[in-house]
Design a protein around this motif. Sequence first.
Motif, short mmCIF file in Angstrom:
data_model
loop_
_atom_site.label_atom_id
_atom_site.label_comp_id
_atom_site.label_asym_id
_atom_site.label_seq_id
_atom_site.Cartn_x
_atom_site.Cartn_y
_atom_site.Cartn_z
N GLU A 62 0.87 -1.24 -0.03
CA GLU A 62 0.05 -0.05 -0.14
C GLU A 62 0.48 0.88 -0.20
O GLU A 62 0.95 2.61 -0.69
CB GLU A 62 -0.85 0.39 1.23
N ASN A 63 1.82 1.62 1.06
CA ASN A 63 2.48 2.15 1.27
C ASN A 63 4.00 2.75 0.21
O ASN A 63 4.05 4.24 0.01
CB ASN A 63 2.76 2.60 2.55
N GLU A 64 4.71 1.69 -0.28
CA GLU A 64 5.68 1.64 -1.02
C GLU A 64 5.16 1.17 -2.47
O GLU A 64 5.82 2.16 -2.95
CB GLU A 64 6.94 1.02 -0.83
N TYR A 65 4.59 1.02 -2.38
CA TYR A 65 4.34 0.14 -4.02
C TYR A 65 2.85 1.15 -4.34
O TYR A 65 2.28 0.67 -5.53
CB TYR A 65 3.86 -1.00 -4.90
N GLY A 66 2.27 1.67 -3.67
CA GLY A 66 1.42 2.55 -3.97
C GLY A 66 -0.23 1.43 -4.33
O GLY A 66 -1.11 2.90 -4.96
N ILE A 67 -0.24 0.80 -4.04
CA ILE A 67 -1.45 -0.50 -4.22
C ILE A 67 -2.61 0.28 -3.31
O ILE A 67 -3.05 -0.51 -2.13
CB ILE A 67 -1.33 -1.69 -3.74
N SER A 68 -3.23 1.20 -3.92
CA SER A 68 -4.75 1.45 -2.11
C SER A 68 -5.40 0.61 -1.91
O SER A 68 -6.28 0.76 -1.04
CB SER A 68 -5.17 3.55 -2.04
N ASP A 69 -5.77 -0.36 -3.17
CA ASP A 69 -6.63 -1.28 -3.04
C ASP A 69 -6.13 -2.49 -2.12
O ASP A 69 -7.23 -3.78 -2.59
CB ASP A 69 -7.92 -1.08 -4.33
#
Length: 125
Positions: A62-69
């Motif tokens: 979520e935080n490093e790779y930006g996969i919010s879902d």
Amino acid sequence: MIEDTAAKKLDITRFGNIMQDIYHLASMSDNWTWFLEADRFKDGAFTAEDLERFEQDLESLENEYGISDIGNIIEYDDQSLQKGRDDAVATFYGEFYCMFAPDSEQARADMNEFFKDEEEMDLEF
């Protein structure tokens, strides 16, 4: 859903035992949903440290790779083990495999074809 540019950055070897084990299972399966069963902790296949790393991996996605879902891709029940339930600790959906697959685009096409075929079979009944 994640962007293909983000997917190219994902390397399963940078993640912990649980993620790698489920990826291995997914890569050898023609199913598009996989479960991390509580029994895997009871029989010693995974440890508390593995679970801690898994939680870190989820945060990293979520935080490093930006996969919010990420919660829609990997559904994690952090209470399952604490309450001694035999439910799945986590459910991994098709996009999980696609994130790490050597050819993410082809994996998504295969997944979409699988679900299309499933829908057509449901309509026949």
